[in-house]
Scaffold this active site. Sequence first.
Site, PDB file in Angstrom:
ATOM      1  N   LYS A   1     102.778 -36.719 -47.851  1.00  0.00           N
ATOM      2  CA  LYS A   1     101.754 -35.725 -47.597  1.00  0.00           C
ATOM      3  C   LYS A   1     100.407 -36.437 -47.443  1.00  0.00           C
ATOM      4  O   LYS A   1     100.154 -37.457 -48.077  1.00  0.00           O
ATOM      5  CB  LYS A   1     101.684 -34.706 -48.729  1.00  0.00           C
ATOM      6  CG  LYS A   1     102.855 -33.746 -48.777  1.00  0.00           C
ATOM      7  CD  LYS A   1     102.637 -32.691 -49.845  1.00  0.00           C
ATOM      8  CE  LYS A   1     103.764 -31.664 -49.848  1.00  0.00           C
ATOM      9  NZ  LYS A   1     103.542 -30.616 -50.884  1.00  0.00           N
TER      10      LYS A   1
ATOM     11  N   ALA B   1      91.204 -37.374 -31.922  1.00  0.00           N
ATOM     12  CA  ALA B   1      90.641 -36.140 -31.374  1.00  0.00           C
ATOM     13  C   ALA B   1      91.700 -35.039 -31.356  1.00  0.00           C
ATOM     14  O   ALA B   1      92.848 -35.262 -30.981  1.00  0.00           O
ATOM     15  CB  ALA B   1      90.118 -36.381 -29.961  1.00  0.00           C
TER      16      ALA B   1
ATOM     17  N   GLY C   1      98.180 -30.870 -47.167  1.00  0.00           N
ATOM     18  CA  GLY C   1      99.628 -30.717 -47.089  1.00  0.00           C
ATOM     19  C   GLY C   1     100.247 -31.190 -45.787  1.00  0.00           C
ATOM     20  O   GLY C   1     101.471 -31.039 -45.601  1.00  0.00           O
TER      21      GLY C   1
ATOM     22  N   GLU D   1      78.032 -34.187 -34.628  1.00  0.00           N
ATOM     23  CA  GLU D   1      78.217 -33.260 -33.513  1.00  0.00           C
ATOM     24  C   GLU D   1      79.152 -32.115 -33.899  1.00  0.00           C
ATOM     25  O   GLU D   1      79.367 -31.202 -33.114  1.00  0.00           O
ATOM     26  CB  GLU D   1      78.780 -33.995 -32.309  1.00  0.00           C
ATOM     27  CG  GLU D   1      77.856 -35.091 -31.780  1.00  0.00           C
ATOM     28  CD  GLU D   1      78.474 -35.844 -30.626  1.00  0.00           C
ATOM     29  OE1 GLU D   1      78.226 -35.454 -29.467  1.00  0.00           O
ATOM     30  OE2 GLU D   1      79.212 -36.820 -30.892  1.00  0.00           O
TER      31      GLU D   1
ATOM     32  N   ALA E   1      86.620 -35.718 -31.698  1.00  0.00           N
ATOM     33  CA  ALA E   1      86.224 -34.425 -31.156  1.00  0.00           C
ATOM     34  C   ALA E   1      87.315 -33.385 -31.393  1.00  0.00           C
ATOM     35  O   ALA E   1      88.505 -33.647 -31.184  1.00  0.00           O
ATOM     36  CB  ALA E   1      85.934 -34.552 -29.662  1.00  0.00           C
TER      37      ALA E   1
END
Length: 309
Positions: free
Chosen positions: A270, A247, A254, A188, A231
């Site tokens: 990181k 989401a 980084g 999506e 999403a």
Amino acid sequence: MTDRTAWGHGLASIARDGTVLDAWFPSPALGEAPDADPGRELEGEEHVDETRRVRVEAVTVEADLDAPVASTADAYLRLQLLSHCVVRPNTVSLDGLMGHLPINAWTARGPMRPEDAERRRPRLRREGLAVRGLDRFPFLTDYVLPPRVRIAEASCVRLGAHLAPGTTVMQAGFVNFNAGTLGTSMVEGRISQGVVVGDGSDVGGGASIMGTLSGGGKQRVSIGRRSLLGANAGLGIAIGDDCVVEAGLYVTAGTKLTVLVPGQEPRAAKAVELSGQDAWLYRRNSRTGAVEALPRTGDGITLNPLLHA
């Protein structure tokens, strides 16, 4: 030719000035082309399209898949090998690809030179032949119809995308060339060039995955099996199997993480340090705003089987 060769017999569109605009190969294959004429199914398909100012001719092309792209027909052969799932993304040399892909005016009948489309606009309008785009890449579905795949909006999937059976690409999803899915997946969001998504994973609505085509990105990004990119999330590192990116969270190489492992002191890292590892949850602490990484247990997400039957 090396052992990594491929061939295809198909039809090439050639403009009046001799420019090869595209080539369609219905059954591209690995190995060397057979001695016998493999193109009987294309007999009678050669023709001249006066409206597009194009002639369509039968061609047979062989390619060394480890060598740079040698011609427009070679470029189209490699893209269709990817889209027929004969080869996987990032396994074939695409050096020189862009230089051999002309910018075409794309119509429902095939490509034409943009300057011809501009000059012949009245005739195109009379024949109801609209220009759908100006680009180097055509729609995947104009050349390949992958089996057991759903594509809601054809303009959002470029030729050269690798879509494994069971994949669903929704209206807002996008899949670039030399990228795609390795199994049943929901798309999506955006899958950029060079990115692969593993079996059973979900790229959520509005999500974006960084590629290396432009912009200076160097990380080879991928998503493992049974993983979720939530999403409106983003990803600039590889994640392994059974991972979740919350989401709205964008994780780049980084990004500073607080790694929370039960029984251990929190540590700073990181995100690139966890690149490719399995079973992590990436989230933003709603109180402090810190980006956190926590190990997950058990299997990852489960796709809705009714949407991927």
